[in-house]
Design a protein around this motif. Structure first.
Motif: not given
Length: 227
Positions: A109-117, A169-178
């Motif tokens: 689930l988190k992988s899907a969200h990371m990519v979408l975000k 679920g509400d933990e801070e998640r890091n996403y690749p910078a753009w």
């Protein structure tokens, strides 16, 4: 699973509007059951909807990519893979269906969200800038806008599922910078076309991964055969 959501969150309403006005080829999925004028949405329905919508997005992105490739086929070096580096390459996510099937549902689930975000800002740039290309077909511009809306909608849905299913679920998640590619503002038309081609190619690959993740989860939650 018999979990239910007792209040229709904003993403559900957004998905409903998106489904009605944009998603002509997706089978209708019940959003909720009305009981005493309250909306109850089962977790199974949420996964069913997310899986169906992610599959539709993947198809539409592939269609846009194919159309772009055919339209600009004569541009020198268009398919030179050495010029393409996806900004999501560093994400620790499953690469294929087999890996996804052996990944814990929470991590998937988190992988899907990371990519979408991770695609939120790039898609904003794509929609703003792609119309500046010379002789760009209106159909590609329209598809890019539709895809952006749908990906944002599914991202909200997946985030909602995460917050309800996972204790952290509400933990801070890091996403690749753009950062917007400088080539977008280049006076070299061919270079700009190659840049957009590489970007759409990355989007195509990532949407295929999200489609795999959410439909593996859909099979798991709905206990479907032949997943």
């Amino acid at each position: 699973m018999q979990l239910s959501l007792t209040q229709p969150s904003s993403w559900i309403l957004l998905l409903l509007v998106t489904n009605l006005f944009l998603w002509k080829n997706v089978a209708s999925v019940p959003f909720c059951a009305m009981r005493n004028v309250r909306c109850f949405m089962f977790l199974e329905d949420m996964f069913d909807l997310a899986g169906s919508m992610s599959h539709n997005i993947s198809i539409e992105v592939s269609e846009m990519f194919t159309e772009f490739e055919k339209h600009y086929a004569k541009v020198p070096g268009l398919k030179d893979k050495s010029l393409t580096r996806c900004h999501t390459t560093s994400l620790p996510i499953p690469e294929n269906k087999e890996q996804a099937k052996h990944t814990h549902y929470g991590a998937l689930l988190k992988s899907a969200h990371m990519v979408l975000k991770a695609w939120k800002s790039p898609l904003n740039d794509l929609v703003r800038q792609i119309s500046t290309l010379k002789n760009i077909p209106d159909t590609i511009i329209s598809k890019a806008t539709d895809i952006k809306l749908k990906i944002n909608s599914v991202e909200q849905g997946v985030n909602s599922i995460i917050n309800r299913m996972l204790q952290n679920g509400d933990e801070e998640r890091n996403y690749p910078a753009w950062s917007s590619l400088p080539i977008f503002k280049s006076n070299d038309e061919d270079a700009s076309i190659r840049s957009f081609y590489g970007m759409i190619s990355c989007l195509d690959n990532d949407c295929k991964k999200v489609d795999i993740y959410l439909n593996v989860l859909k099979c798991y939650v709905l206990q479907m055969d032949n997943c």
